[in-house]
Design an enzyme around this catalytic site. Structure first.
Site, PDB file in Angstrom:
ATOM      1  N   SER B 325      43.036  42.749  35.452  1.00  0.00           N
ATOM      2  CA  SER B 325      42.993  42.042  36.738  1.00  0.00           C
ATOM      3  C   SER B 325      43.613  42.828  37.881  1.00  0.00           C
ATOM      4  CB  SER B 325      43.708  40.698  36.609  1.00  0.00           C
ATOM      5  OG  SER B 325      43.092  39.943  35.601  1.00  0.00           O
ATOM      6  N   HIS B 370      39.303  26.894  37.500  1.00  0.00           N
ATOM      7  CA  HIS B 370      40.143  26.804  38.689  1.00  0.00           C
ATOM      8  C   HIS B 370      39.557  25.864  39.730  1.00  0.00           C
ATOM      9  CE1 HIS B 370      41.616  30.656  36.993  1.00  0.00           C
ATOM     10  NE2 HIS B 370      42.752  30.322  37.583  1.00  0.00           N
ATOM     11  N   CYS B 383      41.619  34.370  39.249  1.00  0.00           N
ATOM     12  CA  CYS B 383      40.448  33.704  38.671  1.00  0.00           C
ATOM     13  C   CYS B 383      39.383  34.726  38.287  1.00  0.00           C
ATOM     14  CB  CYS B 383      39.865  32.716  39.686  1.00  0.00           C
ATOM     15  SG  CYS B 383      38.299  32.009  39.151  1.00  0.00           S
TER      16      CYS B 383
END
EC number: 3.4.16.4
Lengths: 376, 624
Positions: B325, B370, B383
Site C-alpha cells: 500500500s 469501506h 482502501c
C-alpha cells in the site's frame, strides 16, 4: 576409377619398417626431436630466469611430463576420430565459456573470492584446439578452395568463442583463437582477393574495437606507442626488456650472468618476458639457435600438413602449426618492442602450464596425422 | 562422402601444398623481422644498451598511496588505516613449504586459523606475490625475525596499512569492506596504479568510490648494489594519497535506526530530501566487516552465509519487496494528474472489486468494505478497492509510465555497490520475460503494489523524498564531498536530479496532505505515530509474502513466521519543510501501521534537530 585411398574399405595403414617402434608408438621422430630440444633449452633458461630455484624447474618438468604424456595419448587417436569429435568439443568449449561468463557475473557480489579457486580451468584453452578442428571440419566437407556458405559458417564458428573470450576479457587468447580460424582458412586456399578484402574490413573495424576496449587494454596500446609514459606499468616492461636484450650483444653475458634479469629489473622474466632473458644471457647467437629450433618444428608441421591425405588432416595440421608460429611471433614481437604487450607466453619455454598442455595436444594431433598416414 | 575425381583431389592437394609453402615463406618473413629487430638491438645498438645496463643500478619502486579515510556527517571516522606488520611467504621461492612453516613456528607463533587463512590466500594469490601467513606481528616478533630471518629465504616481514572499521556492524552494509586484490580484479584495474597496493574495495561505498579512495601510485628511484640491496633513494615522486570521503550518513542516526529495528530482519533508508543525501542506511542483521579485510575464515564465513537471517544480504539496496500500500499515494497522484479522478470523485467499496463480466473477487483488506470512499479516505484508510478501481481506469501502460517517473524499476544509482533495480512490470516486460500477455487483473493488483511489482527500500525512500520535494527526484548519495588529506578545500560531489512534471502542481499538495492525514486522522492507519512537535506525512504498507515466497513454504518449522506479511512504512517530516524521508521495511513484521510506522517515528525523532549539512573541516567548493 582410381582406388580412393580415403575409402575405409582399403586399409592402407602399414607400419613403415624404417622407424618401426617409434612409428608404432605414433611418435614422429623429427617433431619429437625438435620439441625435446626446445623444452630442454627452455629448462636451462628457466633455471636462470627463475632465480636458480629448483622448485621452479621441478614444477615445470612435472608440467612438461604431463604435457608430453597428453601429446602421446592424443597421437594414438586417428584423425577420423578427431574429425568426429570436432564439433562436440567445440560445443562443449563454448558452453563452458558461457558458463564462465555467467558465473563471473553472479560472482560480482561481496563473497566472490571465496567461491573461487578450488579448481582452475580455462575453457578458452579448449577453443584453441576446437576452433581449428571445427573450421577444418566445416571446410573439408566441401571441395577446396572454400566457397561462400562454408566460409560464412567458418567465420561465425570462429567469432562466437572469440567474442566470448574477449568479453572475459582476455585479449591475448581471443587473438590466438581468431588466428586459429584464419590460418585454417588460409591453408584451405582462401582467395587472395578475399584476404585483401578481409584485411580492409579489419582496418575498418579497428576503430570500433578500440571504442569497445577496456581501459587497461587501451593503455597497453598507448604505452606501446610511448613506453616512457608509464614507467611502472607495461612501459617499464618494454624499456627493461629492450635493455636486457640489447646489452646481450652478439654472444650474451653468459648463462646465469644476466644482470638485468638477476637484479630483478626485468618483470615477468620467467613467464611472458623470458625471451629477454635468452637475449641477455645467450646473445644474438643464442636467439638464432632458438629460432632455428622453432623453424625446424614449424617446418616439420607444414610438411606434415602438405603430406597429409585428406583435407581435414591438411587443414588441421597447417592451422595448428601456424598458430604455434603466431604464438612465437606475438611473444617475441612484444618482448622486442615490435608489437604491443598482450599476454602471450613464449611457446613451450615460458613458465606456466595452461598453454603448454594445449600446444602439446596440438602436436599430438600432428603426430597422429603423420604416423597414421597410409603408405604410398 | 563427397564425390570427387582423382583430378579434383590432386588439385586440392596442390592448393594446400602451395599454401603450406606460402605459409612457410610468411614464417620465414616473420622470424626474419624478429631477427632484424634483434640485430638492431643487440648488434647495432649494443653499446647504447650496455651503458644503460651497467648504469641500471637504478630501480624504480612503486610507493602505494594511503587509502582515503571515510567520515560521517559529524566528522566521526568510519573507515581508517592501521599500520600492521605481517609475515609473508613468496611460495615460488620456498623449496619445502611445510618444512619452512614448521621451522617458522619455532620462531613466531602461528595458529591453526592463520594456517587456514594462508591456505586460502595461497590459492588466490598472484604468482610471485608474497602471501601473508601471520598478521599483526608484535614489535618483539618483528625484532626476532630480523635476527633469524636470513635462515628463511622467501619469507619476509611486510609493513602494511590495514583497513579498520571502528563502527563495525553499524556500517557494514553501507561502507562494505576492502580485501586483498584477487586475479579477477587484477584484470580489471590499472596494474601500474595498483603496483604495491594490496587492498581494494570489494563492496559498498568502498567499491563504489574505489577510484577516489585509492589515489595514485608514486614511485621512487633507488640505487641498488649487485645483490639487489637498496643503497639509497635517488629521487621520488610521492604518491597522490587517496581522498577522504565525507558522507551524508549520520552515525548517530544510523545507530538509532539500527536500534529501532532491534532483532527484526529489515531495512531502513533515510534520505534528506533537500540534498538526496543518505542519512541512514540500515540492513539488519549485519556482520563485522573487519572480519573480511584480512580474509575471513571459512567457519566464520559459513556461519554468516548459512544463517537463516542472511546477515550478508543488504536488504536496503538488494532486497526487492512488493511495495504494497505504500505505492497508493503515487498511484493516486497519477490518477489526479492524468485526469482519471478528482479529489471529490468517489467509488463504493463493498469489500471487493470485480472486473465487469468476471466473477473473480479482488478483496479489500477490510472484509466488510469501506462504503463510499474518495481519494483522501482511501489513502487514509488504505482502501484497496478504490485503487483497484483507479488502476483499472488507468490501465497498465499509464500506470507503468507514471510510476517509472519516480524511479521504480530502475537502480537509483546510489553510490553503494551492488544495488538491484526492483521490478516495475509492464505489458512489454511480461511479453518479453514471461512470454505471456498482460491480464487486466494484474493491473489491479499492481495498483496496490502487489503482484510482480518489486521495489527496494532505497527506491521507496528516494521516491518518498521526491514526493516531499513535490516532484524533484534526486539521485540518493552517500558521499557529500571528497578532500585530499591536508588540502584547504573539499570538493562536493555534484547533485543529480530530475523534475517529475505534472500539469497541476496542486496535486502534490493534495497527495502530501492525504499522507499527513494517514498519521493525523483518527481513522488513519498510521495514527499511532502522531507527533505534537512536527507534522509527519506517511503511508503504511503490508506486502504479502505468499505470492513470492514460494521457497519458504516448505520449511515446516518456520512456516508461520516466514509467511507473515512484510511491514512497510514510508514517511517524511516535517510536512511544511521536509528534512527527512524514510522508508522502513520489516520482514515478516505483520502490519505496517503497527510494526513499521513506530520504527520510522523513532528514526525521524532521532534526526530532527540535527545539523543540516555534513561537517567538513574546511571550506567546500562545487565539484564537476
Amino acid at each position: 576409377m582410381a582406388i580412393n585411398p580415403l575409402d575405409s574399405r582399403f586399409n592402407w595403414q602399414v607400419d613403415a619398417p624404417e622407424n618401426g617402434w617409434l612409428r608404432r608408438l605414433h611418435i614422429d621422430a623429427p617433431l619429437m626431436t625438435g620439441l625435446l630440444a626446445l623444452c630442454g633449452f627452455g629448462l636451462v633458461v628457466l633455471y636462470s630466469a627463475g632465480d636458480h630455484e629448483w622448485i621452479v624447474i621441478e614444477r615445470q618438468v612435472i608440467r612438461l611430463g604431463m604435457a608430453f604424456a597428453f601429446m602421446l595419448a592424443i597421437a594414438q587417436i586417428h584423425s577420423r576420430q578427431l574429425k568426429r569429435w570436432s564439433l562436440a568439443l567445440y560445443g562443449f568449449g563454448v558452453l563452458m565459456l558461457i558458463a564462465v561468463l555467467i558465473v563471473g557475473d553472479i560472482g560480482k557480489g561481496a563473497q566472490r573470492w571465496l567461491d573461487f579457486g578450488i579448481v582452475r580451468f580455462q575453457p578458452s584453452e579448449i577453443l584453441k584446439l576446437a576452433v581449428p578442428m571445427t573450421v577444418a571440419w566445416v571446410l573439408s566437407r566441401q571441395r577446396l578452395p572454400p566457397r561462400w556458405p562454408s566460409l560464412l559458417l567458418a567465420a561465425i564458428l570462429t567469432m562466437i568463442p572469440v567474442g566470448l573470450i574477449a568479453k572475459q576479457p582476455d585479449l591475448g587468447t581471443s587473438l590466438l583463437v581468431v588466428s586459429a580460424g584464419i590460418t585454417v582458412l588460409f591453408i584451405a586456399g582462401l582467395s587472395w582477393r578475399m584476404i585483401t578484402g578481409l584485411a580492409a574490413i579489419a582496418g575498418a573495424v579497428a576503430p570500433v574495437v578500440w571504442m569497445n576496449m577496456h581501459g587497461y587494454q587501451r593503455a597497453r596500446v598507448l604505452t606501446f606507442m610511448n613506453p616512457e609514459a608509464d614507467p611502472l606499468g607495461t612501459g617499464y616492461h618494454i624499456i627493461q626488456s629492450q635493455i636486457a636484450i640489447g646489452s646481450g650483444g652478439l654472444s650474451g653475458k653468459g648463462w646465469l650472468h644476466g644482470t638485468q634479469s638477476h637484479l630483478e629489473f626485468l618483470p615477468e622474466r620467467h613467464t611472458d618476458f623470458i625471451f629477454a632473458v635468452i637475449g641477455e644471457e645467450f646473445g644474438f647467437t643464442g636467439i638464432v639457435a632458438l629460432m632455428v629450433i622453432y623453424l625446424f618444428i614449424i617446418g616439420r608441421g607444414l610438411m606434415i600438413a602438405a603430406r597429409a591425405q585428406d583435407n581435414y588432416e591438411r587443414l588441421l595440421a597447417g592451422g595448428l602449426t601456424l598458430v604455434f608460429f603466431i604464438y612465437l611471433f606475438v611473444n617475441t614481437g612484444m618482448v622486442t618492442g615490435l608489437l604491443p604487450v598482450v599476454g602471450v607466453p613464449l611457446p613451450l619455454i615460458s613458465y606456466g602450464g595452461t598453454s603448454m598442455v594445449t600446444l602439446m595436444a596440438g602436436f599430438g594431433m600432428l603426430m597422429s596425422i603423420e604416423t597414421h598416414r597410409a603408405k604410398q | 562422402m563427397l564425390e570427387s575425381s582423382l583430378e579434383d583431389r590432386q588439385r586440392e592437394q596442390r592448393l594446400v601444398r602451395t599454401r603450406a609453402l606460402v605459409s612457410g615463406a610468411f614464417v620465414l618473413l616473420g622470424v626474419g623481422a624478429i631477427l632484424m629487430r634483434l640485430f638492431h638491438l643487440q648488434l647495432e645498438r649494443h653499446d647504447h644498451f650496455t651503458v644503460l645496463s651497467t648504469e641500471n643500478r637504478v630501480k624504480i619502486q612503486p610507493v602505494p598511496p594511503n587509502r582515503g579515510l571515510i567520515f560521517d556527517a559529524k566528522g566521526i571516522v568510519l573507515a581508517e588505516n592501521h599500520p600492521s606488520f605481517s609475515l609473508a611467504i613468496m611460495i615460488e621461492k620456498v623449496d619445502d613449504l611445510n618444512a619452512t612453516i614448521a621451522e617458522l613456528r619455532h620462531l613466531i607463533p602461528i595458529e591453526e586459523s592463520d594456517l587456514a587463512r594462508f591456505e586460502r590466500l595461497k590459492r588466490q594469490r598472484m604468482r610471485f606475490q608474497p602471501v601473508p601467513i601471520r598478521q599483526n606481528l608484535t614489535p618483539e616478533e618483528v625484532a626476532r625475525f630480523a635476527v633469524d630471518g636470513h635462515r628463511f629465504p622467501g619469507v619476509e616481514v611486510q609493513a602494511e596499512l590495514i583497513r579498520t572499521y571502528p563502527q563495525g556492524l553499524l556500517t557494514a552494509h553501507v561502507l562494505g569492506y576492502v580485501g586483498r586484490i584477487n586475479e579477477k580484479e587484477l584484470a580489471r584495474i590499472d596494474k601500474g596504479n595498483y603496483a604495491g597496493t594490496n587492498f581494494i574495495g570489494k563492496s559498498g561505498v568502498e567499491l563504489a568510490h574505489e577510484d577516489v579512495l585509492h589515489g595514485k601510485v608514486g614511485h621512487q628511484q633507488v640505487e641498488v648494489n649487485a645483490r639487489g640491496r637498496i643503497l639509497r633513494t635517488l629521487s621520488s615522486t610521492p604518491p597522490a594519497p587517496g581522498q577522504d570521503l565525507y558522507l551524508y550518513l549520520d552515525i548517530g542516526l544510523q545507530r538509532a535506526a539500527t536500534a529501532a529495528l532491534g532483532e527484526s530482519r529489515g531495512a531502513i533508508v533515510a534520505i534528506d530530501p533537500r540534498s538526496g543525501g543518505v542519512l541512514a542506511l540500515v540492513s539488519t542483521p549485519s556482520f563485522d566487516p573487519n572480519l573480511f579485510v584480512e580474509g575471513i575464515s571459512q567457519s566464520n564465513y559459513n556461519a554468516l552465509l548459512y544463517s537463516p537471517d542472511k546477515p550478508l544480504y543488504n536488504r536496503a539496496i538488494r532486497g526487492q519487496y512488493p511495495p504494497g500500500s505504500t505505492i497508493k499515494p503515487f498511484v493516486g497522484l497519477g490518477g489526479l494528474s492524468l485526469g482519471f479522478i478528482t479529489p471529490r470523485k468517489t467509488t463504493y467499496c463493498p469489500g471487493y472489486f470485480s472486473l465487469p463480466g468476471q466473477k473473480h473477487r479482488f478483496r479489500c483488506w477490510r472484509r466488510g468494505g469501506h462504503g463510499t470512499v474518495d481519494l483522501e479516505q482511501s489513502i487514509v484508510e488504505s482502501c484497496d478497492v478504490y485503487f483497484y478501481w483507479l488502476a483499472n481506469q488507468m490501465g497498465v501502460d499509464k500506470l507503468h509510465g507514471f510510476l517509472a517517473e519516480f524511479g521504480f524499476g530502475e537502480r537509483t544509482g546510489v553510490d553503494v555497490s551492488g544495488e538491484l533495480p526492483g521490478l516495475l512490470p509492464s505489458r512489454d516486460w511480461k511479453e518479453r520475460v514471461r512470454n505471456q500477455p498482460w491480464y487486466p487483473g494484474e493491473t489491479l493488483i499492481m495498483g496496490i503494489g502487489q503482484g510482480y511489482f518489486l521495489a527496494t527500500p532505497m527506491q521507496l525512500a528516494a521516491a518518498t523524498a521526491a514526493l516531499a520535494n513535490k516532484g524533484r527526484l534526486i539521485q540518493p548519495r552517500l558521499a557529500y564531498a571528497r578532500r585530499v588529506p591536508g588540502a584547504d578545500t573539499a570538493t562536493v560531489f555534484p547533485m543529480m536530479s530530475r523534475q517529475i512534471s505534472i500539469t497541476n502542481s496542486g496535486d502534490w499538495d493534495i497527495t502530501i496532505e492525504n499522507m499527513a492525514k494517514v498519521v493525523e486522522s483518527q481513522r488513519g492507519t498510521g495514527k499511532r505515530i502522531r507527533s505534537n512537535d512536527y507534522r509527519i506525512a506517511g503511508k503504511t504498507g503490508t506486502s504479502q509474502v505468499f505470492t513470492i515466497g514460494q521457497k519458504e513454504r516448505y520449511d515446516a518449522t518456520k512456516i508461520s513466521e516466514l509467511l507473515r506479511d512484510h511491514a512497510l512504512f514510508i514517511a517524511f517530516a516535517p510536512v511544511e519543510d521536509p528534512r527527512i524521508a524514510v522508508a522502513v521495511l520489516v520482514e515478516n513484521g505483520g502490519s505496517g501501521g503497527a510494526t513499521a510506522a513506530p520504527i520510522a517515528r523513532r528514526v525521524i525523532d532521532a534526526y530532527l534537530g540535527g545539523t543540516p549539512l555534513p561537517e567538513v573541516p574546511t571550506e567546500v567548493v562545487d565539484g564537476d
